[in-house]
Design a protein around this motif. Structure first.
Motif, PDB file in Angstrom:
ATOM      1  N   ILE A 398      -5.525   0.556   1.802  1.00  0.00           N
ATOM      2  CA  ILE A 398      -4.883  -0.581   1.114  1.00  0.00           C
ATOM      3  C   ILE A 398      -3.431  -0.218   0.855  1.00  0.00           C
ATOM      4  N   ARG A 399      -2.538  -1.181   1.073  1.00  0.00           N
ATOM      5  CA  ARG A 399      -1.117  -0.926   0.807  1.00  0.00           C
ATOM      6  C   ARG A 399      -0.778  -1.528  -0.567  1.00  0.00           C
ATOM      7  N   LEU A 400      -0.238  -0.700  -1.451  1.00  0.00           N
ATOM      8  CA  LEU A 400       0.075  -1.155  -2.814  1.00  0.00           C
ATOM      9  C   LEU A 400       1.535  -0.869  -3.139  1.00  0.00           C
ATOM     10  N   PRO A 401       2.103  -1.647  -4.072  1.00  0.00           N
ATOM     11  CA  PRO A 401       3.498  -1.378  -4.468  1.00  0.00           C
ATOM     12  C   PRO A 401       3.645   0.031  -5.051  1.00  0.00           C
ATOM     13  N   LEU A 402       4.793   0.618  -4.801  1.00  0.00           N
ATOM     14  CA  LEU A 402       5.068   1.985  -5.238  1.00  0.00           C
ATOM     15  C   LEU A 402       4.948   2.149  -6.763  1.00  0.00           C
ATOM     16  N   ARG A 403       5.197   1.036  -7.487  1.00  0.00           N
ATOM     17  CA  ARG A 403       5.186   1.161  -8.959  1.00  0.00           C
ATOM     18  C   ARG A 403       3.814   1.607  -9.499  1.00  0.00           C
ATOM     19  N   TYR A 404       2.765   1.483  -8.689  1.00  0.00           N
ATOM     20  CA  TYR A 404       1.458   1.964  -9.130  1.00  0.00           C
ATOM     21  C   TYR A 404       1.378   3.495  -9.110  1.00  0.00           C
ATOM     22  N   PHE A 405       2.321   4.116  -8.424  1.00  0.00           N
ATOM     23  CA  PHE A 405       2.293   5.586  -8.308  1.00  0.00           C
ATOM     24  C   PHE A 405       3.634   6.162  -8.744  1.00  0.00           C
ATOM     25  N   PRO A 406       3.899   6.163 -10.046  1.00  0.00           N
ATOM     26  CA  PRO A 406       5.226   6.598 -10.527  1.00  0.00           C
ATOM     27  C   PRO A 406       5.594   7.993 -10.033  1.00  0.00           C
ATOM     28  N   SER A 407       4.589   8.873  -9.839  1.00  0.00           N
ATOM     29  CA  SER A 407       4.950  10.241  -9.450  1.00  0.00           C
ATOM     30  C   SER A 407       5.447  10.313  -8.007  1.00  0.00           C
ATOM     31  N   LEU A 408       5.256   9.263  -7.225  1.00  0.00           N
ATOM     32  CA  LEU A 408       5.759   9.274  -5.842  1.00  0.00           C
ATOM     33  C   LEU A 408       7.139   8.611  -5.741  1.00  0.00           C
ATOM     34  N   ALA A 409       7.579   8.022  -6.860  1.00  0.00           N
ATOM     35  CA  ALA A 409       8.849   7.273  -6.824  1.00  0.00           C
ATOM     36  C   ALA A 409      10.039   8.222  -6.987  1.00  0.00           C
ATOM     37  N   GLY A 410      11.219   7.671  -6.802  1.00  0.00           N
ATOM     38  CA  GLY A 410      12.428   8.439  -7.106  1.00  0.00           C
ATOM     39  C   GLY A 410      13.055   9.129  -5.916  1.00  0.00           C
ATOM     40  N   VAL A 411      12.507   8.923  -4.696  1.00  0.00           N
ATOM     41  CA  VAL A 411      13.127   9.514  -3.506  1.00  0.00           C
ATOM     42  C   VAL A 411      14.049   8.447  -2.893  1.00  0.00           C
ATOM     43  N   PRO A 412      15.369   8.681  -2.869  1.00  0.00           N
ATOM     44  CA  PRO A 412      16.293   7.651  -2.374  1.00  0.00           C
ATOM     45  C   PRO A 412      15.928   7.211  -0.948  1.00  0.00           C
ATOM     46  N   GLY A 413      15.935   5.896  -0.725  1.00  0.00           N
ATOM     47  CA  GLY A 413      15.689   5.352   0.618  1.00  0.00           C
ATOM     48  C   GLY A 413      14.230   5.388   1.035  1.00  0.00           C
ATOM     49  N   ASP A 414      13.334   5.721   0.107  1.00  0.00           N
ATOM     50  CA  ASP A 414      11.915   5.847   0.452  1.00  0.00           C
ATOM     51  C   ASP A 414      11.254   4.461   0.542  1.00  0.00           C
ATOM     52  N   HIS A 415      10.030   4.440   1.047  1.00  0.00           N
ATOM     53  CA  HIS A 415       9.275   3.186   1.116  1.00  0.00           C
ATOM     54  C   HIS A 415       8.996   2.644  -0.284  1.00  0.00           C
ATOM     55  N   ASP A 416       8.851   1.313  -0.399  1.00  0.00           N
ATOM     56  CA  ASP A 416       8.530   0.754  -1.721  1.00  0.00           C
ATOM     57  C   ASP A 416       7.049   0.392  -1.849  1.00  0.00           C
ATOM     58  N   THR A 417       6.254   0.825  -0.867  1.00  0.00           N
ATOM     59  CA  THR A 417       4.802   0.651  -0.963  1.00  0.00           C
ATOM     60  C   THR A 417       4.139   1.983  -0.597  1.00  0.00           C
ATOM     61  N   VAL A 418       2.874   2.105  -0.986  1.00  0.00           N
ATOM     62  CA  VAL A 418       2.119   3.325  -0.632  1.00  0.00           C
ATOM     63  C   VAL A 418       0.828   2.895   0.048  1.00  0.00           C
ATOM     64  N   LEU A 419       0.560   3.469   1.191  1.00  0.00           N
ATOM     65  CA  LEU A 419      -0.719   3.218   1.842  1.00  0.00           C
ATOM     66  C   LEU A 419      -1.738   4.162   1.195  1.00  0.00           C
ATOM     67  N   CYS A 420      -2.793   3.582   0.630  1.00  0.00           N
ATOM     68  CA  CYS A 420      -3.774   4.383  -0.124  1.00  0.00           C
ATOM     69  C   CYS A 420      -5.123   4.350   0.581  1.00  0.00           C
ATOM     70  N   LEU A 421      -5.953   5.294   0.208  1.00  0.00           N
ATOM     71  CA  LEU A 421      -7.348   5.276   0.653  1.00  0.00           C
ATOM     72  C   LEU A 421      -8.138   4.419  -0.321  1.00  0.00           C
ATOM     73  N   ARG A 422      -9.133   3.724   0.198  1.00  0.00           N
ATOM     74  CA  ARG A 422      -9.911   2.800  -0.631  1.00  0.00           C
ATOM     75  C   ARG A 422     -11.365   2.896  -0.212  1.00  0.00           C
ATOM     76  N   SER A 423     -12.252   2.862  -1.196  1.00  0.00           N
ATOM     77  CA  SER A 423     -13.670   2.939  -0.869  1.00  0.00           C
ATOM     78  C   SER A 423     -14.434   1.932  -1.718  1.00  0.00           C
ATOM     79  N   VAL A 424     -15.240   1.114  -1.042  1.00  0.00           N
ATOM     80  CA  VAL A 424     -16.110   0.178  -1.753  1.00  0.00           C
ATOM     81  C   VAL A 424     -17.510   0.794  -1.721  1.00  0.00           C
ATOM     82  N   LEU A 425     -17.974   1.231  -2.898  1.00  0.00           N
ATOM     83  CA  LEU A 425     -19.262   1.941  -2.967  1.00  0.00           C
ATOM     84  C   LEU A 425     -20.350   0.938  -3.330  1.00  0.00           C
ATOM     85  N   MET A 426     -20.600   0.007  -2.417  1.00  0.00           N
ATOM     86  CA  MET A 426     -21.452  -1.137  -2.773  1.00  0.00           C
ATOM     87  C   MET A 426     -22.917  -0.976  -2.376  1.00  0.00           C
TER      88      MET A 426
END
Ligand SMILES: Cc1ncc(COP(=O)(O)O)c(C=O)c1O
Length: 451
Positions: A398-426
């Motif tokens: 799942i691709r989510l906005p970077l603001r969900y991962f503050p510790s990944l922010a702050g790198v100049p010119g970096d992406h503004d989204t993060v591709l994350c792993l997602r699991s539906v344990l249904m």
């Protein structure tokens, strides 16, 4: 053996009972043309179907996919000998009655005794009906849903010719109530769609605050619980989530998908309206269909015409076997799924290699690999996703906005989204497979470092 096959034996005995109901008819002498080739074609079909991910297996922990309960499969197959059409009582008397009973049981989960509702081909169609009603009751006004609402809401609004507005989400993927309050001031919102169990992260919108705003602004409240609705029966929700679930019954309309957590084969959504009088909006003339009964035909309260009576039969049978009650076996299945998600999330949060998005509200877990930037984390997610699949563990992304991962922010010119792993344990079995899932993930993480 991977597939459960014992329940195949249910069908011939049930078929005999069904056939006995038509014993008074003269022998029709039905023949099956092409019978000789059927075995060969079925072998081909089986071979073709091998090109699939193993949705039935606990190591498939990716998207919202799993096979139906065996009773649903058997009941659906049995009904196809009749092939009823629940559009009209002329097309499916028994299955229409079963649909009304099964839908009433779903409505009762939310405390609704009086209601109007029916099955649909899926969640999209069910939401379309709810928004179609909302559009008629608040003409000229907008539909509003959150940024994390299902992608079909803006599209459905477009199809219906309704304007659409989007509300931002908070750090837990829930509609931001403060932002909603600001959007309502203009007075042009006719319907708020609250999602109870978002598709991406399983987040539950803040119903308490949304209802408080409804009392002030008078909009219609539609709840999209296509994915999360059945969790109202689970006894192990977090307090805040439980509080939201206890308010679902105050909505004007609700969508729940039996083909997601209701153990049904695809083709089974459900829309419910609190006020049965909205049925008048569906009024239409059909010169072809409604002749055998003056009772309500389901086609008179649904936008679709033909609908599979078999879907209603399968749902009815499943709910007969596994009643929709708290503390029952069906509820225990949902509790196991949630427990699986809580366990997986707990282990990931304790492991310095991973960044857990937030603790799961239902049974969806989202996490990202720790990295020096959003771009590097995204690339690593993609590699881990592939490596896990190569080891037999199927996850989702799942691709989510970077603001969900503050510790990944702050790198100049970096992406503004993060591709994350997602699991539906249904699948309830996931609970017993969390360790195995984590072990495989561990291997995939190491594989991905070496790539
Ligand atoms: C919250 C939500 N709403 C609507 C839908 C669409 O439902 P369907 O795929 O049955 O049309 C989904 C599907 O995942 C969903 O999760």
């Amino acid at each position: 053996m991977q597939f459960e096959q014992e329940t195949l034996g249910l069908l011939p005995a049930a078929l005999q009972v069904l056939e006995a109901g038509f014993a008074a008819l003269p022998e029709a002498g039905l023949r099956v043309p092409g019978k000789e080739r059927m075995a060969q074609v079925m072998q081909e079909v089986a071979s073709r179907l091998r090109d699939n991910y193993p949705y039935f297996h606990p190591l498939y922990a990716g998207q919202m996919l799993k096979p139906p309960h065996p009773i649903a499969r058997a009941a659906y197959a049995l009904a196809t000998w009749i092939n009823p059409n629940n559009h009209a009582l002329d097309g499916g008397r028994a299955s229409s009655a079963m649909e009304k009973e099964a839908v009433a049981e779903i409505a009762a989960m939310f405390g609704w005794q009086a209601h109007l509702g029916h099955l649909t081909s899926g969640g999209t169609m069910a939401n379309l009906e709810a928004l179609w009603v909302a559009g008629q009751l608040h003409p000229g006004k907008k539909i509003l849903a959150s940024q994390q609402a299902h992608y079909t809401h803006p599209r459905i609004s477009g199809v219906l010719g309704l304007r659409f507005a989007e509300a931002p989400c908070d750090q837990r993927g829930r509609m931001d109530a403060q932002a909603l309050a600001e959007l309502l001031v203009a007075g042009d919102i006719g319907c708020v769609v609250a999602t109870v169990g978002t598709t991406g992260t399983g987040s539950v919108d803040p119903l308490h605050e949304i209802l408080r705003l409804r009392a002030r602004y008078g909009f219609r409240l539609h709840i999209d619980a296509a994915y999360g609705g059945y969790f109202t029966l689970a006894g192990n929700l977090a307090e805040e989530t439980r509080a939201a679930y206890d308010l679902i019954g105050q909505a004007d309309s609700i969508v729940v998908d039996p083909h997601k957590h209701g153990l049904q084969p695809y083709g089974c959504g459900c829309v419910l309206f609190r006020d049965p009088s909205v049925g008048a909006l569906y009024k239409h003339d059909s010169p072809y269909t409604y002749f055998t009964s003056s009772e309500l035909h389901l086609g008179e309260i649904s936008l679709e015409c033909s609908r599979p009576g078999a879907a209603a039969v399968a749902l009815w049978a499943t709910q007969r076997l596994l009643p929709l009650v708290r503390g029952g076996d069906f509820a225990a299945g949902l509790e196991a799924c949630r427990e699986a998600a809580v366990r997986l999330a707990g282990q990931l949060a304790a492991d310095s290699r991973w960044l857990l998005l937030f603790p799961p509200e239902l049974d969806i877990v989202v996490w990202a690999p720790r990295a020096r930037s959003a771009r590097l984390a995204s690339e690593l997610s993609q590699r881990i996703f592939r490596a896990a699949a190569a080891r037999g563990l199927h996850l989702a992304l799942i691709r989510l906005p970077l603001r969900y991962f503050p510790s990944l922010a702050g790198v100049p010119g970096d992406h503004d989204t993060v591709l994350c792993l997602r699991s539906v344990l249904m699948k309830p079995e996931h609970r017993e497979w969390v360790t195995s899932i984590l072990d495989t993930l561990d291997g995939a993480w190491r594989d991905a470092q070496g790539e």
